[in-house]
Design a protein around this motif. Structure first.
Motif, PDB file in Angstrom:
ATOM      1  N   VAL A 178       0.809  -1.218   0.000  1.00 42.82           N
ATOM      2  CA  VAL A 178       0.000   0.000   0.000  1.00 42.82           C
ATOM      3  C   VAL A 178       0.849   1.278   0.000  1.00 42.82           C
ATOM      4  N   PRO A 179       1.924   1.389   0.790  1.00 39.72           N
ATOM      5  CA  PRO A 179       2.732   2.615   0.709  1.00 39.72           C
ATOM      6  C   PRO A 179       3.276   2.870  -0.702  1.00 39.72           C
ATOM      7  N   GLU A 180       3.670   1.804  -1.401  1.00 39.67           N
ATOM      8  CA  GLU A 180       4.153   1.984  -2.763  1.00 39.67           C
ATOM      9  C   GLU A 180       3.003   2.349  -3.708  1.00 39.67           C
ATOM     10  N   PHE A 181       1.823   1.781  -3.485  1.00 43.28           N
ATOM     11  CA  PHE A 181       0.664   2.171  -4.295  1.00 43.28           C
ATOM     12  C   PHE A 181       0.422   3.673  -4.141  1.00 43.28           C
ATOM     13  N   ALA A 182       0.486   4.157  -2.904  1.00 50.08           N
ATOM     14  CA  ALA A 182       0.244   5.578  -2.660  1.00 50.08           C
ATOM     15  C   ALA A 182       1.323   6.446  -3.308  1.00 50.08           C
ATOM     16  N   SER A 224      -6.245  -1.866   5.385  1.00 52.58           N
ATOM     17  CA  SER A 224      -4.851  -1.730   4.964  1.00 52.58           C
ATOM     18  C   SER A 224      -4.647  -0.541   4.028  1.00 52.58           C
ATOM     19  N   MET A 225      -5.679  -0.168   3.305  1.00 49.01           N
ATOM     20  CA  MET A 225      -5.580   0.946   2.356  1.00 49.01           C
ATOM     21  C   MET A 225      -5.901   2.298   3.001  1.00 49.01           C
ATOM     22  N   ALA A 226      -6.460   2.293   4.197  1.00 50.03           N
ATOM     23  CA  ALA A 226      -7.089   3.481   4.761  1.00 50.03           C
ATOM     24  C   ALA A 226      -6.126   4.631   5.038  1.00 50.03           C
ATOM     25  N   GLU A 227      -4.846   4.353   5.213  1.00 52.56           N
ATOM     26  CA  GLU A 227      -3.909   5.444   5.501  1.00 52.56           C
ATOM     27  C   GLU A 227      -3.787   6.403   4.327  1.00 52.56           C
ATOM     28  N   PHE A 228      -3.980   5.898   3.117  1.00 53.62           N
ATOM     29  CA  PHE A 228      -3.748   6.708   1.927  1.00 53.62           C
ATOM     30  C   PHE A 228      -4.967   6.830   1.012  1.00 53.62           C
ATOM     31  N   PHE A 229      -5.912   5.890   1.112  1.00 53.53           N
ATOM     32  CA  PHE A 229      -7.017   5.818   0.157  1.00 53.53           C
ATOM     33  C   PHE A 229      -8.364   5.794   0.882  1.00 53.53           C
ATOM     34  N   ASP A 230      -9.370   6.368   0.232  1.00 56.24           N
ATOM     35  CA  ASP A 230     -10.744   6.301   0.712  1.00 56.24           C
ATOM     36  C   ASP A 230     -11.544   5.338  -0.154  1.00 56.24           C
ATOM     37  N   VAL A 231     -12.421   4.570   0.470  1.00 56.17           N
ATOM     38  CA  VAL A 231     -13.336   3.709  -0.278  1.00 56.17           C
ATOM     39  C   VAL A 231     -14.432   4.579  -0.879  1.00 56.17           C
ATOM     40  N   ILE A 232     -14.632   4.472  -2.180  1.00 53.32           N
ATOM     41  CA  ILE A 232     -15.706   5.247  -2.804  1.00 53.32           C
ATOM     42  C   ILE A 232     -16.815   4.357  -3.354  1.00 53.32           C
ATOM     43  N   GLU A 233     -16.551   3.066  -3.506  1.00 56.38           N
ATOM     44  CA  GLU A 233     -17.616   2.151  -3.914  1.00 56.38           C
ATOM     45  C   GLU A 233     -17.162   0.720  -3.644  1.00 56.38           C
ATOM     46  N   VAL A 234     -18.112  -0.130  -3.297  1.00 52.13           N
ATOM     47  CA  VAL A 234     -17.866  -1.558  -3.135  1.00 52.13           C
ATOM     48  C   VAL A 234     -18.896  -2.305  -3.972  1.00 52.13           C
ATOM     49  N   ARG A 235     -18.416  -3.163  -4.848  1.00 52.03           N
ATOM     50  CA  ARG A 235     -19.304  -3.948  -5.696  1.00 52.03           C
ATOM     51  C   ARG A 235     -19.117  -5.421  -5.368  1.00 52.03           C
ATOM     52  N   ARG A 236     -20.208  -6.110  -5.205  1.00 51.96           N
ATOM     53  CA  ARG A 236     -20.199  -7.556  -4.989  1.00 51.96           C
ATOM     54  C   ARG A 236     -20.546  -8.216  -6.324  1.00 51.96           C
ATOM     55  N   VAL A 237     -19.686  -9.104  -6.767  1.00 53.81           N
ATOM     56  CA  VAL A 237     -19.871  -9.779  -8.059  1.00 53.81           C
ATOM     57  C   VAL A 237     -20.002 -11.269  -7.782  1.00 53.81           C
ATOM     58  N   VAL A 281     -15.282  -6.250  -5.436  1.00 54.08           N
ATOM     59  CA  VAL A 281     -14.517  -5.253  -6.182  1.00 54.08           C
ATOM     60  C   VAL A 281     -14.618  -3.950  -5.405  1.00 54.08           C
ATOM     61  N   GLN A 282     -13.494  -3.534  -4.821  1.00 54.08           N
ATOM     62  CA  GLN A 282     -13.468  -2.298  -4.038  1.00 54.08           C
ATOM     63  C   GLN A 282     -12.796  -1.186  -4.848  1.00 54.08           C
ATOM     64  N   VAL A 283     -13.454  -0.050  -4.871  1.00 56.46           N
ATOM     65  CA  VAL A 283     -12.941   1.111  -5.599  1.00 56.46           C
ATOM     66  C   VAL A 283     -12.438   2.118  -4.570  1.00 56.46           C
ATOM     67  N   PHE A 284     -11.162   2.421  -4.640  1.00 54.52           N
ATOM     68  CA  PHE A 284     -10.516   3.356  -3.733  1.00 54.52           C
ATOM     69  C   PHE A 284     -10.065   4.601  -4.502  1.00 54.52           C
ATOM     70  N   GLN A 285     -10.012   5.714  -3.796  1.00 55.98           N
ATOM     71  CA  GLN A 285      -9.439   6.931  -4.388  1.00 55.98           C
ATOM     72  C   GLN A 285      -8.369   7.474  -3.453  1.00 55.98           C
ATOM     73  N   LYS A 286      -7.235   7.796  -4.031  1.00 51.71           N
ATOM     74  CA  LYS A 286      -6.132   8.302  -3.221  1.00 51.71           C
ATOM     75  C   LYS A 286      -6.423   9.719  -2.749  1.00 51.71           C
ATOM     76  N   ARG A 287      -6.235   9.921  -1.460  1.00 51.52           N
ATOM     77  CA  ARG A 287      -6.383  11.279  -0.927  1.00 51.52           C
ATOM     78  C   ARG A 287      -5.229  12.149  -1.388  1.00 51.52           C
ATOM     79  N   ALA A 288      -5.494  13.430  -1.553  1.00 48.81           N
ATOM     80  CA  ALA A 288      -4.453  14.356  -2.010  1.00 48.81           C
ATOM     81  C   ALA A 288      -3.361  14.494  -0.953  1.00 48.81           C
ATOM     82  N   HIS A 289      -2.113  14.587  -1.440  1.00 50.99           N
ATOM     83  CA  HIS A 289      -0.953  14.875  -0.597  1.00 50.99           C
ATOM     84  C   HIS A 289      -0.744  13.802   0.464  1.00 50.99           C
TER      85      HIS A 289
END
Length: 291
Positions: A178-182, A224-237, A281-289
């Motif tokens: 996750v830190p590298e993703f951010a 695990s993603m929460a330090e850098f990313f916000d969940v904006i949608e969750v899809r169940r497939v 399927v989780q959709v995350f968006q990176k927070r600015a800065h």
């Protein structure tokens, strides 16, 4: 070959920018325009394998067991049957909804390129980079994705991508650094993370010796993603599949169970088996800065 942004890639040895070159022997430009080597200002050079991918593993290599040729072939055969097409459609739909115009795409754990190819058939991208630890998988990716840069690397090391260059990151059944993703994602970039639900393949899990899927895995991913990313949608497939005995063997062999001796007796299976496929399927968006 598409035009890649300058300084998109970083040398795994010194972290200087890598230049994508399409020259052949003696510097003559190749007619097909394919990338032939990567080189940094300090002279570190990585030549394309005959199949079109680049191996960026350096030093002591990796501690992690990559997918074998047999596992990759099982995946190619299974996915080629269209059994996971609804998942590919869901990933592509999420990218279409959230990724913006002409995203630069990074697929971390791209495997054979199946999902990235499906996405590119639906979403216009500016460029795409496929990472995986298995050279056998990336041979397939390079064949299926001739316009992508396919790089063998270890996701637990610093990724060979410069800061804040990625607009859309895919992470499908793959480890998450996750830190590298951010670091590599631009502000407001979108990350699509796919994980199986506990009842995925439940009808054949015990028979095939598949590893159990922990309840709450999607929640663990979000945490695990929460330090850098916000969940904006969750899809169940979730969908049903009708699998032949060979399909059952392949879906078992293409995952982590493929590293061990499978106990499936194909001849003892019924002509068809009704099997559940279930994913988040989780959709995350990176927070600015936050890099």
């Amino acid at each position: 070959m598409p035009t890649y942004p300058e300084s998109l890639l970083l040398c795994p040895v010194c972290r200087d920018p890598l230049t994508v070159n399409s020259a052949g022997q003696h510097g003559k430009k190749m007619d097909d325009g394919a990338a032939r080597f990567l080189r940094c200002p300090r002279g570190h050079r990585f030549d394309a394998a005959r199949q079109g991918y680049f191996n960026l593993l350096t030093g002591r290599g990796t501690e992690f067991e990559s997918d074998t040729a047999a596992m990759v072939q099982a995946r190619v055969d299974f996915l080629g049957g269209g059994h996971f097409q609804p998942l590919a459609n869901a990933v592509s739909s999420a990218a279409e909804s959230f990724a913006g115009n002409l995203p630069l795409v990074l697929d971390v754990g791209a495997g054979t390129g199946y999902y990235l190819k499906a996405l590119q058939e639906r979403v216009s991208v500016s460029a795409s980079v496929a990472l995986d630890i298995s050279k056998y998988a990336l041979r397939r990716s390079a064949k299926e994705l001739p316009d992508a840069l396919c790089l063998v690397c270890d996701v637990w090391r610093p990724l060979p991508v410069a800061d804040q260059r990625v607009d859309l990151l895919l992470n499908i059944f793959a480890p998450r650094n996750v830190p590298e993703f951010a670091r590599v994602c631009s502000d407001r970039a979108v990350a699509l993370v796919v994980t199986p639900l506990p009842h995925h393949l439940r009808e054949i899990a015990e028979l095939a010796g598949l590893l159990g899927i922990r309840p709450g895995k999607a929640t663990e991913v979000a945490t695990s993603m929460a330090e850098f990313f916000d969940v904006i949608e969750v899809r169940r497939v979730e969908f049903g599949m009708r699998l032949s005995p060979i399909d059952v063997r392949n879906v078992a062999a293409m995952g982590p169970a493929g590293h061990h001796t499978l106990r499936i007796d194909v001849d003892s299976l019924p002509p068809t088996s009704d099997v559940t496929a279930a994913f988040t399927v989780q959709v995350f968006q990176k927070r600015a800065h936050t890099s």
